[in-house]
Design a protein around this motif. Structure first.
Motif, PDB file in Angstrom:
ATOM      1  N   CYS A  64     -11.134   2.199  -3.562  1.00  0.00           N
ATOM      2  CA  CYS A  64     -10.089   2.431  -2.466  1.00  0.00           C
ATOM      3  C   CYS A  64     -10.455   3.661  -1.713  1.00  0.00           C
ATOM      4  O   CYS A  64     -10.695   4.658  -2.514  1.00  0.00           O
ATOM      5  CB  CYS A  64      -8.639   2.634  -3.147  1.00  0.00           C
ATOM      6  SG  CYS A  64      -7.527   3.024  -1.901  1.00  0.00           S
ATOM      7  N   VAL A 116       0.709  -1.256   0.019  1.00  0.00           N
ATOM      8  CA  VAL A 116       0.141  -0.174  -0.056  1.00  0.00           C
ATOM      9  C   VAL A 116       0.829   1.173   0.098  1.00  0.00           C
ATOM     10  O   VAL A 116       0.666   2.138  -0.924  1.00  0.00           O
ATOM     11  CB  VAL A 116      -1.110   0.023   1.272  1.00  0.00           C
ATOM     12  CG1 VAL A 116      -1.785   1.523   1.440  1.00  0.00           C
ATOM     13  CG2 VAL A 116      -2.026  -0.977   1.108  1.00  0.00           C
ATOM     14  N   VAL A 166       0.201   2.010 -11.182  1.00  0.00           N
ATOM     15  CA  VAL A 166       0.058   1.142  -9.977  1.00  0.00           C
ATOM     16  C   VAL A 166       0.572  -0.407 -10.380  1.00  0.00           C
ATOM     17  O   VAL A 166       1.133  -0.940  -9.315  1.00  0.00           O
ATOM     18  CB  VAL A 166      -1.457   1.082  -9.736  1.00  0.00           C
ATOM     19  CG1 VAL A 166      -1.808  -0.149  -8.555  1.00  0.00           C
ATOM     20  CG2 VAL A 166      -1.973   2.400  -9.197  1.00  0.00           C
ATOM     21  N   HIS A 169      -1.370   5.900  -8.321  1.00  0.00           N
ATOM     22  CA  HIS A 169      -2.614   5.923  -8.851  1.00  0.00           C
ATOM     23  C   HIS A 169      -2.654   7.007  -9.935  1.00  0.00           C
ATOM     24  O   HIS A 169      -3.079   7.082 -10.986  1.00  0.00           O
ATOM     25  CB  HIS A 169      -4.063   5.969  -7.902  1.00  0.00           C
ATOM     26  CG  HIS A 169      -5.284   5.951  -8.365  1.00  0.00           C
ATOM     27  ND1 HIS A 169      -5.694   5.214  -9.189  1.00  0.00           N
ATOM     28  CD2 HIS A 169      -6.045   7.048  -8.384  1.00  0.00           C
ATOM     29  CE1 HIS A 169      -7.155   5.588  -9.695  1.00  0.00           C
ATOM     30  NE2 HIS A 169      -6.991   6.712  -9.161  1.00  0.00           N
ATOM     31  N   ARG A 208       2.840   2.103  -3.147  1.00  0.00           N
ATOM     32  CA  ARG A 208       2.008   2.659  -4.167  1.00  0.00           C
ATOM     33  C   ARG A 208       1.757   4.236  -3.694  1.00  0.00           C
ATOM     34  O   ARG A 208       1.735   4.892  -4.595  1.00  0.00           O
ATOM     35  CB  ARG A 208       0.811   1.786  -4.390  1.00  0.00           C
ATOM     36  CG  ARG A 208       1.145   0.564  -4.906  1.00  0.00           C
ATOM     37  CD  ARG A 208      -0.232  -0.417  -5.234  1.00  0.00           C
ATOM     38  NE  ARG A 208       0.284  -1.530  -6.045  1.00  0.00           N
ATOM     39  CZ  ARG A 208      -0.552  -2.589  -5.922  1.00  0.00           C
ATOM     40  NH1 ARG A 208      -1.391  -2.736  -5.203  1.00  0.00           N
ATOM     41  NH2 ARG A 208      -0.265  -3.661  -6.725  1.00  0.00           N
ATOM     42  N   VAL A 209       1.256   4.417  -2.472  1.00  0.00           N
ATOM     43  CA  VAL A 209       0.528   5.935  -2.135  1.00  0.00           C
ATOM     44  C   VAL A 209       1.887   6.614  -2.121  1.00  0.00           C
ATOM     45  O   VAL A 209       1.586   7.794  -2.731  1.00  0.00           O
ATOM     46  CB  VAL A 209       0.191   5.606  -0.708  1.00  0.00           C
ATOM     47  CG1 VAL A 209      -0.074   6.927  -0.045  1.00  0.00           C
ATOM     48  CG2 VAL A 209      -0.992   4.824  -0.477  1.00  0.00           C
ATOM     49  N   CYS A 216      -3.028   8.887  -3.163  1.00  0.00           N
ATOM     50  CA  CYS A 216      -2.116   7.896  -3.784  1.00  0.00           C
ATOM     51  C   CYS A 216      -1.450   8.085  -5.114  1.00  0.00           C
ATOM     52  O   CYS A 216      -2.074   8.374  -6.111  1.00  0.00           O
ATOM     53  CB  CYS A 216      -2.991   6.518  -4.258  1.00  0.00           C
ATOM     54  SG  CYS A 216      -1.865   5.303  -4.915  1.00  0.00           S
ATOM     55  N   ALA A 223      -4.848  -4.313  -8.052  1.00  0.00           N
ATOM     56  CA  ALA A 223      -5.186  -3.267  -7.109  1.00  0.00           C
ATOM     57  C   ALA A 223      -6.913  -2.929  -7.849  1.00  0.00           C
ATOM     58  O   ALA A 223      -6.848  -2.971  -8.938  1.00  0.00           O
ATOM     59  CB  ALA A 223      -4.542  -2.099  -7.083  1.00  0.00           C
ATOM     60  N   ARG A 224      -7.685  -2.917  -6.957  1.00  0.00           N
ATOM     61  CA  ARG A 224      -9.022  -2.323  -7.483  1.00  0.00           C
ATOM     62  C   ARG A 224      -9.139  -0.675  -6.953  1.00  0.00           C
ATOM     63  O   ARG A 224      -9.917  -0.369  -5.681  1.00  0.00           O
ATOM     64  CB  ARG A 224     -10.098  -3.148  -6.661  1.00  0.00           C
ATOM     65  CG  ARG A 224     -10.123  -4.656  -7.344  1.00  0.00           C
ATOM     66  CD  ARG A 224     -11.360  -5.334  -6.800  1.00  0.00           C
ATOM     67  NE  ARG A 224     -11.481  -5.594  -5.390  1.00  0.00           N
ATOM     68  CZ  ARG A 224     -12.199  -5.060  -4.462  1.00  0.00           C
ATOM     69  NH1 ARG A 224     -13.161  -4.303  -4.720  1.00  0.00           N
ATOM     70  NH2 ARG A 224     -12.325  -5.440  -3.170  1.00  0.00           N
ATOM     71  N   CYS A 225      -8.499   0.228  -7.617  1.00  0.00           N
ATOM     72  CA  CYS A 225      -8.324   1.329  -7.131  1.00  0.00           C
ATOM     73  C   CYS A 225      -9.680   2.196  -7.008  1.00  0.00           C
ATOM     74  O   CYS A 225     -10.040   2.921  -6.353  1.00  0.00           O
ATOM     75  CB  CYS A 225      -7.440   2.188  -8.087  1.00  0.00           C
ATOM     76  SG  CYS A 225      -5.639   1.563  -7.820  1.00  0.00           S
ATOM     77  N   VAL A 248      -8.451   5.583   0.008  1.00  0.00           N
ATOM     78  CA  VAL A 248      -7.327   6.413  -0.069  1.00  0.00           C
ATOM     79  C   VAL A 248      -6.814   6.949  -1.263  1.00  0.00           C
ATOM     80  O   VAL A 248      -5.691   7.466  -1.408  1.00  0.00           O
ATOM     81  CB  VAL A 248      -6.256   5.920   1.120  1.00  0.00           C
ATOM     82  CG1 VAL A 248      -6.665   5.821   2.191  1.00  0.00           C
ATOM     83  CG2 VAL A 248      -5.838   4.636   0.630  1.00  0.00           C
ATOM     84  N   ARG A 249      -7.633   6.821  -2.323  1.00  0.00           N
ATOM     85  CA  ARG A 249      -7.248   6.797  -3.654  1.00  0.00           C
ATOM     86  C   ARG A 249      -6.820   8.421  -3.931  1.00  0.00           C
ATOM     87  O   ARG A 249      -5.805   8.659  -4.785  1.00  0.00           O
ATOM     88  CB  ARG A 249      -8.491   6.477  -4.501  1.00  0.00           C
ATOM     89  CG  ARG A 249      -8.252   6.679  -5.960  1.00  0.00           C
ATOM     90  CD  ARG A 249      -9.693   6.234  -6.740  1.00  0.00           C
ATOM     91  NE  ARG A 249     -10.607   7.265  -6.377  1.00  0.00           N
ATOM     92  CZ  ARG A 249     -12.064   6.439  -6.004  1.00  0.00           C
ATOM     93  NH1 ARG A 249     -12.326   5.160  -5.828  1.00  0.00           N
ATOM     94  NH2 ARG A 249     -12.739   7.499  -5.996  1.00  0.00           N
ATOM     95  N   VAL A 290      -8.131  -4.665  -1.192  1.00  0.00           N
ATOM     96  CA  VAL A 290      -8.420  -3.684  -2.310  1.00  0.00           C
ATOM     97  C   VAL A 290      -7.138  -3.524  -3.134  1.00  0.00           C
ATOM     98  O   VAL A 290      -6.978  -3.464  -4.247  1.00  0.00           O
ATOM     99  CB  VAL A 290      -8.955  -2.483  -2.045  1.00  0.00           C
ATOM    100  CG1 VAL A 290      -9.218  -1.283  -2.741  1.00  0.00           C
ATOM    101  CG2 VAL A 290     -10.385  -2.714  -1.218  1.00  0.00           C
ATOM    102  N   CYS A 291      -6.036  -3.040  -2.446  1.00  0.00           N
ATOM    103  CA  CYS A 291      -4.735  -2.788  -2.822  1.00  0.00           C
ATOM    104  C   CYS A 291      -3.781  -4.165  -2.782  1.00  0.00           C
ATOM    105  O   CYS A 291      -2.783  -4.230  -2.374  1.00  0.00           O
ATOM    106  CB  CYS A 291      -4.041  -1.640  -2.151  1.00  0.00           C
ATOM    107  SG  CYS A 291      -2.484  -1.073  -2.613  1.00  0.00           S
TER     108      CYS A 291
END
Ligand code: SF4
Length: 369
Positions: free
Chosen positions: A204, A147, A218, A213, A150-151, A210, A199-201, A206-207, A194-195
């Motif tokens: 999400c 996570v 990603v 993203h 990526r973020v 990120c 990933a299923r952004c 916190v998209r 999710v992440c």
């Protein structure tokens, strides 16, 4: 981009999502330190569904720390059979005895005391301290690494020392005081649900913070570490049948698969056929002269750093041989009926072999013969 003034909003958004989407796991009912501890050790390298099944079976048989401390090694190994990484359960067993002896049977609440128990590293200590005891310490597992890689768009392998230090510091900075139980689980749950690798952004919470993203990269995060080469070994093993029973022996208390029961065998040496290997191993390990009674199967089994090809054979004692072994590589032996094999803890490859024997039509004839 995640700035320090966004930390509170990031945590709020994540916690709200967790309150709505967390999975109803059995240790989340009461959060007792014992249950949190067992779940954390059990879920290392284990899929959630499988972990839950093992957890429930374990709690049914060993409902508290005292029961673990009182149990013998055979019992705890049997409850762990199939989960792999058996040093985890041996350490857990030792830790339970230490808790009874040094902490009056109560799981210790201080981080340094938790960390001092066998088999508990930085991650597990932080997980127990935060989830069971609500201490404000962040925990970082592979999900949290993914996570935050990526973020924060970490563009070098996340396992690198400086990146790990950054990930830990970021997780700690994001943690809202007093909410460690929920926040740590939320971060891990987000990575699991999710992440995940794919990933299923769109789902999400916190998209908006990120970086990967926003950049559309990603799938390129986290940057993987260079893979270690996986070695390969050939092993031959024999199912020795005599007067309706099958021979198994117990491995020594140290080394690989310590204390497990097994069908004897060993590594195929250079220039040797697997058939010759079992004959040699049975002579070296038990002083049993054997003859072949048919090839059973070849089993492929992978571990973290090596793969095993297990060549499996039916064997008989040469006529006139005593069934009493002279043990050179084991601490005990049994001649068991086929149905009794389920009572013994076997290494994963040997358990696969035992399962295959159940459908091998030659076995009944060999046992009768
Ligand atoms: S937006 Fe996508 S990549 Fe970023 S944290 Fe959420 S699920 Fe992971």
């Amino acid at each position: 981009m995640l700035h320090s003034h966004d930390h509170a909003a990031f945590a709020d958004s994540l916690l709200l999502w967790f309150s709505q989407h967390q999975r109803p796991l059995p240790w989340r009912r009461d959060y007792t330190p014992y249950q949190v501890w067992i779940s954390e050790i059990m879920l290392q390298q284990t899929q959630m569904e499988r972990g839950v099944e093992y957890f429930l079976r374990w709690m049914d048989r060993l409902p508290d720390i005292a029961a673990v401390a009182d149990a013998d090694e055979e019992t705890v190994l049997k409850l762990w059979e199939g989960l792999g990484y058996y040093s985890r359960v041996r350490n857990l067993h030792r830790a339970a005895r230490i808790i009874v002896r040094e902490h009056a049977g109560e799981f210790p609440g201080r981080l340094e005391h938790i960390r001092a128990l066998p088999g508990i590293g930085d991650y597990t200590a932080a997980a127990i301290a935060s989830i069971a005891f609500r201490q404000d310490v962040a925990c970082v597992d592979a999900n949290v690494e993914r996570v935050l890689a990526r973020v924060c768009d970490i563009d070098t392998p996340v396992k690198q020392k400086e990146n790990m230090a950054f990930v830990r510091a970021t997780a700690q900075a994001l943690l809202p005081p007093g909410k460690a139980r929920e926040f740590n689980q939320a971060m891990m749950e987000l990575g699991a649900l999710v992440c995940s690798k794919k990933a299923r952004c769109e789902d999400c919470p916190v998209r908006r913070w990120c970086e990967a993203h926003h950049l559309g990269i990603v799938h390129e995060r986290p940057v993987p570490a260079a893979r270690k080469p996986v070695s390969h070994i050939d092993v031959a093993t024999g199912v020795l049948v005599h007067q309706g029973r099958i021979f198994i022996q117990k491995r020594p208390d140290h080394g690989v698969w310590a204390g497990f029961w097994e069908f004897p065998g060993g590594c195929v040496e250079p220039g040797e056929t697997p058939e010759r290997t079992v004959e040699r191993e049975f002579m070296e390990e038990m002083e049993f002269p054997v003859e072949h009674a048919g090839k059973i199967t070849v089993i492929h089994h992978g571990y973290t750093t090596y793969r095993v090809t297990l060549h499996c054979f039916f064997l008989r004692l040469r006529s006139g041989t005593s069934p009493a072994p002279v043990l050179h590589a084991a601490t005990d032996h049994r001649w068991v009926r086929f149905g009794e094999l389920t009572d013994y803890t076997l290494p994963a490859g040997h358990r696969k072999l035992a399962d295959m024997l159940a459908t091998d039509l030659r076995l009944p004839a060999l046992l009768d013969g």
